[in-house]
Design an enzyme around this catalytic site. Structure first.
Site, mmCIF file in Angstrom:
data_model
loop_
_atom_site.group_PDB
_atom_site.id
_atom_site.type_symbol
_atom_site.label_atom_id
_atom_site.label_comp_id
_atom_site.label_asym_id
_atom_site.label_seq_id
_atom_site.Cartn_x
_atom_site.Cartn_y
_atom_site.Cartn_z
ATOM 1 N N THR A 46 0.774 -1.227 -0.031
ATOM 2 C CA THR A 46 0.024 0.138 -0.094
ATOM 3 C C THR A 46 0.869 1.180 -0.132
ATOM 4 O OG1 THR A 46 -1.705 -1.215 1.412
ATOM 5 C CG2 THR A 46 -2.041 1.193 0.977
ATOM 6 N N THR A 47 1.816 1.277 0.731
ATOM 7 C CA THR A 47 2.687 2.507 1.041
ATOM 8 C C THR A 47 3.402 2.813 -0.419
ATOM 9 O OG1 THR A 47 3.067 1.656 3.083
ATOM 10 C CG2 THR A 47 4.459 3.500 2.244
ATOM 11 N N TYR A 109 -13.337 -4.249 -0.368
ATOM 12 C CA TYR A 109 -14.416 -3.837 -1.046
ATOM 13 C C TYR A 109 -15.535 -5.103 -1.076
ATOM 14 C CZ TYR A 109 -17.594 -1.191 -3.827
ATOM 15 O OH TYR A 109 -18.588 -0.474 -4.353
ATOM 16 N N TYR A 135 -2.249 -10.699 5.041
ATOM 17 C CA TYR A 135 -2.104 -9.397 5.479
ATOM 18 C C TYR A 135 -3.778 -8.886 5.905
ATOM 19 C CZ TYR A 135 -1.277 -4.182 4.990
ATOM 20 O OH TYR A 135 -1.157 -2.771 5.437
ATOM 21 N N ARG A 140 -8.540 -0.920 6.016
ATOM 22 C CA ARG A 140 -8.718 -0.572 4.302
ATOM 23 C C ARG A 140 -9.573 -1.504 3.585
ATOM 24 N NH1 ARG A 140 -4.846 2.850 2.287
ATOM 25 N NH2 ARG A 140 -3.368 3.557 3.695
ATOM 26 N N LYS A 164 0.906 -10.323 8.684
ATOM 27 C CA LYS A 164 1.005 -9.242 8.878
ATOM 28 C C LYS A 164 -0.377 -8.597 9.578
ATOM 29 C CE LYS A 164 1.923 -4.608 6.988
ATOM 30 N NZ LYS A 164 2.201 -3.633 5.744
ATOM 31 N N ILE A 206 6.366 -5.108 9.775
ATOM 32 C CA ILE A 206 6.325 -4.572 8.422
ATOM 33 C C ILE A 206 6.021 -3.150 8.605
ATOM 34 C CG2 ILE A 206 5.828 -4.462 6.056
ATOM 35 C CD1 ILE A 206 5.582 -7.687 6.354
#
Length: 293
Positions: A46-47, A109, A135, A140, A164, A206
């Site tokens: 994402t970053t 989503y 993850y 999100r 994560k 992370i």
């Protein structure tokens, strides 16, 4: 999977002023974190603003990092999504020669049930030629991958090696740590609670902030892993303000402002994200100047 114990960093994708990918800055950031003591690199998460990169840009980013790293640290590649068939196809068609593991986000989503999440990762596990780090990031994805689902996946698939965990819930993390298989890694995905998770038995983090201040942050995690509570807490409380700052206006706008302060890259992001405000940049600048004073 001892190579994933400690501090991994979710690398940014630096941009020029015109928002094209700045590969020179990216290579310099890789060198910055390696010299700072980071344990492994996480690419196209994402970053990295991966959702606004083209397929060709993603290849350039990976190639740049692989070349700059020069086999010094393990590399984890983000391959995930909410279309299971597309993720499976990407795993089968991506060159993974220099990749040590896959980081795959829980489907977003669609908001699947726990059984849907399990079946999604079952398909990925059966297709992946590399170990998988799950993850979980409910902020999100709008769905929480519960400990029971993670434990079920960890038990059923040998190549699912870690999670994560970024629910921001230390109690949920402790439930995972209590019941996961012996060699399964629970990795923090929240910079602010990474040290408490390590104290509870976690394998590390992370991190976002860790790429900006790799020396201090990775040392904090190392101290935590060796049980040096007082020394680790001292570093944690020293870094805490910066963790707040980098998420104040969203990720990665904040961490890119850190890199601008460090003269490693511009603070440019791609729409729909916008660059950190001058007020936030000033806070980050003041903190950075005072970190080692």
């Amino acid at each position: 999977m001892k190579k994933f114990i400690g501090t991994g960093v979710a690398l940014v994708t630096p941009f020029h002023a015109n928002t094209s990918v700045d590969t020179n800055a990216l290579a310099n950031i890789v060198e910055h974190v390696i010299k700072g003591g980071i344990n492994y690199l996480v690419v196209l998460g994402t970053t990295a603003e991966s959702v606004v990169l083209t397929a060709d840009e993603k290849i350039r980013v990976v190639d740049t990092i692989v070349k700059a790293n020069n086999k010094r640290l393990p590399i984890v590649l983000g391959i995930g999504g909410n279309n299971t068939a597309a993720v499976v196809n990407e795993l089968k068609t991506t060159d993974l020669e220099h990749i040590d593991a896959i980081l795959s986000v829980s489907p977003y989503y669609n908001r699947p049930t726990q059984e849907g999440i399990y079946q999604h990762f079952k398909a990925i596990a059966e297709a992946s030629p590399k170990p998988i780090i799950l993850y979980n990031v409910p902020g999100r994805t709008s769905s929480n991958m519960l400990p029971e689902t993670v434990i079920r996946l960890a038990t059923d698939f040998d190549n699912i090696i870690a999670v994560k965990e970024a629910a921001g819930d230390i109690v949920q993390a402790m439930r995972l740590l209590k019941d996961v298989p012996k060699d399964f890694l629970v990795i923090s995905g929240d910079d602010m609670i990474s040290l408490p998770m390590v104290f509870a038995g976690g394998a590390g983090v992370i991190s976002v902030i860790g790429q900006g201040y790799p020396k201090e942050f990775s040392e904090m995690i190392r101290l935590g892993l060796t049980g040096s509570v007082k020394e680790a807490n001292k570093l944690h409380y020293k870094i805490m303000p910066a963790i707040d700052y980098i998420f104040e206006e969203g990720n990665p706008a904040g961490i890119k402002a850190v890199f601008e302060k460090l003269n490693l890259s511009r603070a440019t992001v791609r729409l729909p994200l916008v660059e950190a405000s001058d007020a936030l940049k000033q806070k980050i600048s003041t903190f950075t100047d005072g970190l080692n004073s």
